[in-house]
Design a protein around this motif. Structure first.
Motif, mmCIF file in Angstrom:
data_model
loop_
_atom_site.group_PDB
_atom_site.id
_atom_site.type_symbol
_atom_site.label_atom_id
_atom_site.label_comp_id
_atom_site.label_asym_id
_atom_site.label_seq_id
_atom_site.Cartn_x
_atom_site.Cartn_y
_atom_site.Cartn_z
ATOM 1 N N PRO A 68 0.798 -1.230 0.000
ATOM 2 C CA PRO A 68 0.000 0.000 0.000
ATOM 3 C C PRO A 68 0.827 1.275 0.000
ATOM 4 O O PRO A 68 0.307 2.346 -0.295
ATOM 5 N N ASP A 69 2.136 1.180 0.326
ATOM 6 C CA ASP A 69 2.980 2.371 0.366
ATOM 7 C C ASP A 69 3.888 2.479 -0.855
ATOM 8 O O ASP A 69 4.873 3.208 -0.850
ATOM 9 N N THR A 70 3.538 1.757 -1.924
ATOM 10 C CA THR A 70 4.424 1.680 -3.085
ATOM 11 C C THR A 70 3.657 1.931 -4.378
ATOM 12 O O THR A 70 2.538 1.467 -4.546
ATOM 13 N N MET A 71 4.286 2.696 -5.281
ATOM 14 C CA MET A 71 3.753 2.863 -6.632
ATOM 15 C C MET A 71 4.599 2.013 -7.573
ATOM 16 O O MET A 71 5.824 2.015 -7.492
ATOM 17 N N TYR A 72 3.943 1.289 -8.465
ATOM 18 C CA TYR A 72 4.624 0.356 -9.356
ATOM 19 C C TYR A 72 4.569 0.865 -10.800
ATOM 20 O O TYR A 72 3.550 1.398 -11.241
ATOM 21 N N PHE A 73 5.682 0.682 -11.533
ATOM 22 C CA PHE A 73 5.769 1.064 -12.939
ATOM 23 C C PHE A 73 6.002 -0.194 -13.770
ATOM 24 O O PHE A 73 6.946 -0.945 -13.503
ATOM 25 N N ALA A 74 5.168 -0.412 -14.752
ATOM 26 C CA ALA A 74 5.268 -1.610 -15.584
ATOM 27 C C ALA A 74 5.367 -1.210 -17.051
ATOM 28 O O ALA A 74 4.457 -0.559 -17.585
ATOM 29 N N PHE A 75 6.474 -1.596 -17.704
ATOM 30 C CA PHE A 75 6.651 -1.333 -19.120
ATOM 31 C C PHE A 75 6.180 -2.561 -19.889
ATOM 32 O O PHE A 75 6.907 -3.554 -19.996
ATOM 33 N N GLY A 76 4.942 -2.500 -20.385
ATOM 34 C CA GLY A 76 4.347 -3.642 -21.062
ATOM 35 C C GLY A 76 4.831 -3.785 -22.490
ATOM 36 O O GLY A 76 5.658 -3.015 -22.984
ATOM 37 N N GLU A 77 4.293 -4.780 -23.164
ATOM 38 C CA GLU A 77 4.724 -5.072 -24.531
ATOM 39 C C GLU A 77 4.395 -3.940 -25.491
ATOM 40 O O GLU A 77 5.152 -3.663 -26.424
ATOM 41 N N HIS A 78 3.262 -3.257 -25.258
ATOM 42 C CA HIS A 78 2.840 -2.201 -26.180
ATOM 43 C C HIS A 78 2.636 -0.840 -25.514
ATOM 44 O O HIS A 78 2.515 0.162 -26.213
ATOM 45 N N ALA A 79 2.568 -0.794 -24.184
ATOM 46 C CA ALA A 79 2.275 0.470 -23.510
ATOM 47 C C ALA A 79 2.737 0.409 -22.057
ATOM 48 O O ALA A 79 2.989 -0.658 -21.509
ATOM 49 N N PHE A 80 2.822 1.594 -21.444
ATOM 50 C CA PHE A 80 3.278 1.732 -20.057
ATOM 51 C C PHE A 80 2.084 1.812 -19.120
ATOM 52 O O PHE A 80 1.046 2.397 -19.443
ATOM 53 N N LEU A 81 2.256 1.238 -17.906
ATOM 54 C CA LEU A 81 1.203 1.291 -16.899
ATOM 55 C C LEU A 81 1.828 1.523 -15.526
ATOM 56 O O LEU A 81 2.816 0.869 -15.164
ATOM 57 N N GLY A 82 1.274 2.461 -14.771
ATOM 58 C CA GLY A 82 1.654 2.666 -13.383
ATOM 59 C C GLY A 82 0.459 2.377 -12.502
ATOM 60 O O GLY A 82 -0.681 2.625 -12.905
ATOM 61 N N ASN A 226 10.082 8.866 -21.590
ATOM 62 C CA ASN A 226 9.080 8.838 -22.659
ATOM 63 C C ASN A 226 9.493 7.883 -23.773
ATOM 64 O O ASN A 226 8.662 7.137 -24.312
ATOM 65 N N SER A 227 10.774 7.906 -24.128
ATOM 66 C CA SER A 227 11.240 7.021 -25.203
ATOM 67 C C SER A 227 11.131 5.567 -24.783
ATOM 68 O O SER A 227 10.837 4.695 -25.599
ATOM 69 N N GLN A 228 11.331 5.287 -23.495
ATOM 70 C CA GLN A 228 11.185 3.922 -22.998
ATOM 71 C C GLN A 228 9.729 3.482 -23.025
ATOM 72 O O GLN A 228 9.427 2.316 -23.274
ATOM 73 N N LYS A 229 8.826 4.419 -22.775
ATOM 74 C CA LYS A 229 7.402 4.073 -22.766
ATOM 75 C C LYS A 229 6.882 3.729 -24.151
ATOM 76 O O LYS A 229 5.860 3.053 -24.279
ATOM 77 N N SER A 230 7.538 4.215 -25.177
ATOM 78 C CA SER A 230 7.082 3.961 -26.545
ATOM 79 C C SER A 230 7.958 2.953 -27.274
ATOM 80 O O SER A 230 7.942 2.872 -28.498
ATOM 81 N N MET A 231 8.742 2.169 -26.522
ATOM 82 C CA MET A 231 9.565 1.140 -27.147
ATOM 83 C C MET A 231 8.692 0.058 -27.783
ATOM 84 O O MET A 231 7.580 -0.212 -27.327
#
Length: 274
Positions: A68-82, A226-231
């Motif tokens: 509950p005290d953590t924000m997660y960043f996930a670089f998916g196959e086609h898009a980014f999700l936090g 941003n460039s990583q999010k659009s890989m």
């Protein structure tokens, strides 16, 4: 505000309704499409589209073992999700969808939420937990923010008795997570300089000297994100393979984020012109 008129003793702001207001200085805190920035330098750059659309929502889905005290960043196959767990149940998430066409928030919202949700569910279909978070999100829960923008380096922050602060001077991409923080920092530093440096021009120059290096470093880091999010899918998979090794060796949290998050301003310390 439509214009400004300067004299040796002050500056008068002119407004569309005919109002005129005179003061010692004019601080342009009027955002990424700043009128004051154009008055200071008519050739100043405007905001640029990052190639990403922004979305967010609340999902009924809870991610197993998410703290509950953590924000997660996930670089998916086609898009980014936090995402992060929400007190009371469920998960808040935000996503960035690569899109060649720049859309304002109004233009993006002209497309029904159900249509965007179909696209988002398709893009995150192969990602965990993105797939499950999207499945647990109702169409009417979606928040659509439109295209994410970034402000290129602004060559001139001040002229005469006019000066820029916040997004008018430095608007990093939302990927930085630092836009509001940088604006507050700059406001405090500008106030210190006006307090301690008698000459307005010297005060503005000292303020810029205190701030430009830091804000441009944050902006550069956000542009890289941003460039990583659009890989593409291949680059994303390679990054996923290398990231565990990197985080165990040279990508330590303190080294990556300490300089950003541990920044402090000593309000009581006197400012000395550079």
């Amino acid at each position: 505000m439509t214009g400004a008129e300067e004299t040796p003793a002050g500056v008068t702001a002119e407004f569309a309704d005919g109002t005129r207001v005179t003061a010692d200085v004019l601080v342009g805190a009027d955002g990424i499409r700043s009128t004051v920035r154009q008055l200071i330098d008519p050739a100043a750059p405007g905001p640029r589209y990052t190639g990403l659309l922004g979305f967010g929502a609340h999902s009924k889905t809870e991610v197993p073992q998410a703290r509950p005290d953590t924000m997660y960043f996930a670089f998916g196959e086609h898009a980014f999700l936090g995402y992060w767990p929400v007190p009371g149940g469920g998960t808040a998430w935000f996503g960035n969808l690569p899109c060649e066409e720049p859309l304002s928030a109004e233009q993006a919202r002209a497309t029904p939420s159900a249509a965007w949700m179909r696209i988002l569910r398709e893009r995150f279909a192969g990602d965990v937990p993105g797939r499950d978070l999207l499945r647990g999100t109702g169409d009417d829960e979606l928040l659509t923010f439109g295209g994410l923008e970034i402000l290129p380096s602004v060559p001139t922050w001040h002229r005469g008795r006019m000066v820029l602060v916040g997004d008018a001077a430095h608007a990093p991409s939302s990927s930085s997570g630092q836009g509001a923080s940088l604006a507050v920092e700059s406001a405090v530093q500008l106030a210190r300089c006006l307090r301690d440096v008698p000459d307005v021009g010297s005060a503005f120059a000292t303020y810029e000297q205190l701030r430009r290096g830091r804000v441009e470093k944050v902006a550069a880091q956000a542009a890289k994100t941003n460039s990583q999010k659009s890989m593409g899918p291949v680059a994303t998979k390679i990054t996923a393979l290398l990231m565990p090794l990197a985080t165990r060796t040279f990508l330590k949290p303190e080294k990556m984020f300490g300089w950003t998050h541990r920044y402090r301003i000593d309000w009581d310390a006197p400012v000395v012109p550079g």
